[in-house]
Write an enzyme that holds these catalytic residues in place. Structure first.
Site, PDB file in Angstrom:
ATOM      1  N   PRO A   2     -12.454  14.953 -16.547  1.00 20.35           N
ATOM      2  CA  PRO A   2     -13.468  13.990 -16.889  1.00 20.35           C
ATOM      3  C   PRO A   2     -13.118  12.588 -16.435  1.00 20.35           C
ATOM      4  O   PRO A   2     -12.007  12.113 -16.658  1.00 20.35           O
ATOM      5  CB  PRO A   2     -13.525  14.054 -18.398  1.00 20.35           C
ATOM      6  CG  PRO A   2     -12.416  14.940 -18.829  1.00 20.35           C
ATOM      7  CD  PRO A   2     -11.725  15.466 -17.675  1.00 20.35           C
ATOM      8  N   GLU A   3     -14.071  11.948 -15.807  1.00 19.03           N
ATOM      9  CA  GLU A   3     -13.963  10.527 -15.484  1.00 19.03           C
ATOM     10  C   GLU A   3     -14.971   9.810 -16.381  1.00 19.03           C
ATOM     11  O   GLU A   3     -15.515  10.426 -17.300  1.00 19.03           O
ATOM     12  CB  GLU A   3     -14.250  10.309 -13.991  1.00 19.03           C
ATOM     13  CG  GLU A   3     -13.314  11.131 -13.108  1.00 19.03           C
ATOM     14  CD  GLU A   3     -13.574  10.987 -11.618  1.00 19.03           C
ATOM     15  OE1 GLU A   3     -13.962   9.890 -11.180  1.00 19.03           O
ATOM     16  OE2 GLU A   3     -13.397  11.981 -10.897  1.00 19.03           O
ATOM     17  N   LYS A  61     -11.848   5.869 -19.463  1.00 21.80           N
ATOM     18  CA  LYS A  61     -11.815   7.287 -19.821  1.00 21.80           C
ATOM     19  C   LYS A  61     -11.266   7.507 -21.227  1.00 21.80           C
ATOM     20  O   LYS A  61     -11.068   8.652 -21.642  1.00 21.80           O
ATOM     21  CB  LYS A  61     -10.960   8.066 -18.807  1.00 21.80           C
ATOM     22  CG  LYS A  61     -11.370   7.850 -17.368  1.00 21.80           C
ATOM     23  CD  LYS A  61     -10.373   8.450 -16.391  1.00 21.80           C
ATOM     24  CE  LYS A  61     -10.589   7.894 -14.993  1.00 21.80           C
ATOM     25  NZ  LYS A  61      -9.523   8.315 -14.064  1.00 21.80           N
ATOM     26  N   ARG A 123      -5.235  22.560 -20.056  1.00 22.80           N
ATOM     27  CA  ARG A 123      -3.926  22.166 -19.528  1.00 22.80           C
ATOM     28  C   ARG A 123      -3.089  21.297 -20.464  1.00 22.80           C
ATOM     29  O   ARG A 123      -1.923  21.013 -20.173  1.00 22.80           O
ATOM     30  CB  ARG A 123      -4.128  21.452 -18.190  1.00 22.80           C
ATOM     31  CG  ARG A 123      -4.727  22.378 -17.158  1.00 22.80           C
ATOM     32  CD  ARG A 123      -4.991  21.673 -15.849  1.00 22.80           C
ATOM     33  NE  ARG A 123      -3.765  21.365 -15.139  1.00 22.80           N
ATOM     34  CZ  ARG A 123      -3.736  20.718 -13.966  1.00 22.80           C
ATOM     35  NH1 ARG A 123      -4.866  20.290 -13.424  1.00 22.80           N
ATOM     36  NH2 ARG A 123      -2.610  20.500 -13.362  1.00 22.80           N
ATOM     37  N   ARG A 296      -2.585  15.040  -4.689  1.00 25.88           N
ATOM     38  CA  ARG A 296      -3.932  15.557  -4.950  1.00 25.88           C
ATOM     39  C   ARG A 296      -4.676  15.554  -3.632  1.00 25.88           C
ATOM     40  O   ARG A 296      -4.055  15.570  -2.583  1.00 25.88           O
ATOM     41  CB  ARG A 296      -4.624  14.726  -6.024  1.00 25.88           C
ATOM     42  CG  ARG A 296      -4.630  13.252  -5.707  1.00 25.88           C
ATOM     43  CD  ARG A 296      -4.647  12.375  -6.921  1.00 25.88           C
ATOM     44  NE  ARG A 296      -5.432  12.909  -8.025  1.00 25.88           N
ATOM     45  CZ  ARG A 296      -5.895  12.177  -9.012  1.00 25.88           C
ATOM     46  NH1 ARG A 296      -5.686  10.893  -9.002  1.00 25.88           N
ATOM     47  NH2 ARG A 296      -6.574  12.696  -9.995  1.00 25.88           N
TER      48      ARG A 296
END
Length: 309
Positions: A2-3, A61, A123, A296
């Site tokens: 989520p951003e 966030k 996670r 990433r």
DNA sequence: ATGGACACCTGTGGGC
DNA sequence: TGCCCACAGGTGTCCA
């Protein structure tokens, strides 16, 4: 993960129900989901049980729920960060169990109805915690809380753990000029700077790639080398992309992002770069490229987004 | 200051 | 079928 738009979708959904709700019980299924909490999980449960939630607030966030204040006690908030895979699901009692639920907070809303706020996180990079609030450095509201709460004691405050996070582009107090000033001082690549939550907050890998594609800027272009008008244009793209994604209820392309009812957002249909490796650029037709970057991926059009001297 | 690596974790999908 | 690797919306810290 989520951003800003995904977190805002969660905040807005929570706000309707949790404002004025009382915490009746808590079950911590996995204490690793409290890693931001400075004390034991028992302390977390003891401090939170019996409290009344005042509102749902967000900066970047980070999300927090200010709690009712007891006499001679500092202002406290339940803070939450969703990490890469966190979800907050608001269920009615007895609703089918959600896999990977790490913490369940039982609520009684102001109208008497009961809910289970389930913190689900595959996670476990996300976390809940109880945090002390402090006055904001600039005296303005700490974050976005939806309706007008002016006058309430927690409004011009911010949780300790969020104090180092800069304001996000959708914040009324966000200053474009201030961010442009910081850009001019950064030799780092622009994407690194966009992701630096101490410069401006709320942007993650998806919206960084999308904004840079719209502005036709290479992710590794040194921030200071970008002209002021171009940088201003970039920030405007950032603002629009974030606002549009909020409007669409966030971006979702798998099971990892859901709103509080467990539903997906629709912004993925308007993506131009992120996750589109190999597909033709919607402007020039050249294949979108993915490069490994900072452990990433970075997605961009090698033709429209060139690194400039 | 700045860039890089890594730690924190689990799960899924692709290739062989 | 199983196994191994790459990959995933983040943050924080430590080291050159």
């Amino acid at each position: 993960m989520p951003e800003l738009p995904e977190v805002e979708t969660v905040r807005a959904g929570l706000a309707e129900v949790v404002a004025g709700a009382k915490v009746t019980k808590i079950k911590v299924h996995d204490a690793r989901s409290l890693k931001r909490h400075p004390a034991s999980s028992g302390d977390f449960v003891d401090t939170l049980t019996g409290r009344t939630i005042q509102a749902a607030v967000r900066r970047g966030k980070f999300l927090w729920l200010p709690l009712n204040r007891k006499k001679n006690e500092p202002q406290l908030a339940l803070i939450g960060h969703l990490g890469m895979s966190g979800q907050m699901l608001l269920r009615t009692p007895g609703f089918t169990e959600d896999a990977l639920t790490r913490v369940t907070i039982y609520l009684k809303a102001s109208d008497g109805s009961k809910y289970e706020l389930r913190f689900v996180d595959q996670r476990i990079f996300g976390s809940l915690a109880i945090d002390l609030m402090e006055p904001t450095a600039d005296g303005f509201p700490g974050g976005y809380s939806g309706e007008d709460h002016s006058g309430e004691s927690w409004v011009n405050m911010i949780p300790n753990q969020v104090a180092h996070i800069s304001r996000d582009p959708l914040d009324p107090v966000f200053s474009v000029d201030e961010v442009l000033r910081l850009f001019k001082k950064k030799q780092s690549g622009i994407k690194r700077v966009l992701l630096d939550q101490g410069v401006l907050s709320g942007i993650g890998n998806i919206y960084a790639d999308e904004s840079l594609w719209l502005a036709k800027i290479h992710y590794d272009q040194p921030a200071a080398s970008i002209s002021k008008p171009k940088a201003k244009e970039l920030l405007e793209h950032v603002r629009v992309v974030l606002a549009n994604a909020c409007e669409a209820g966030g971006t979702s392309f798998d099971e990892q992002y859901k709103n509080i009812n467990g539903e997906s957002g629709y912004f993925s249909i308007s993506l131009n770069a992120y996750g589109l490796t190999g597909l033709p650029c919607k402007r020039c037709g050249r294949a979108i490229k993915r490069e490994n970057w900072m452990n990433r991926g970075s997605h961009f059009c090698p033709s429209c987004q060139r690194l400039r001297r």
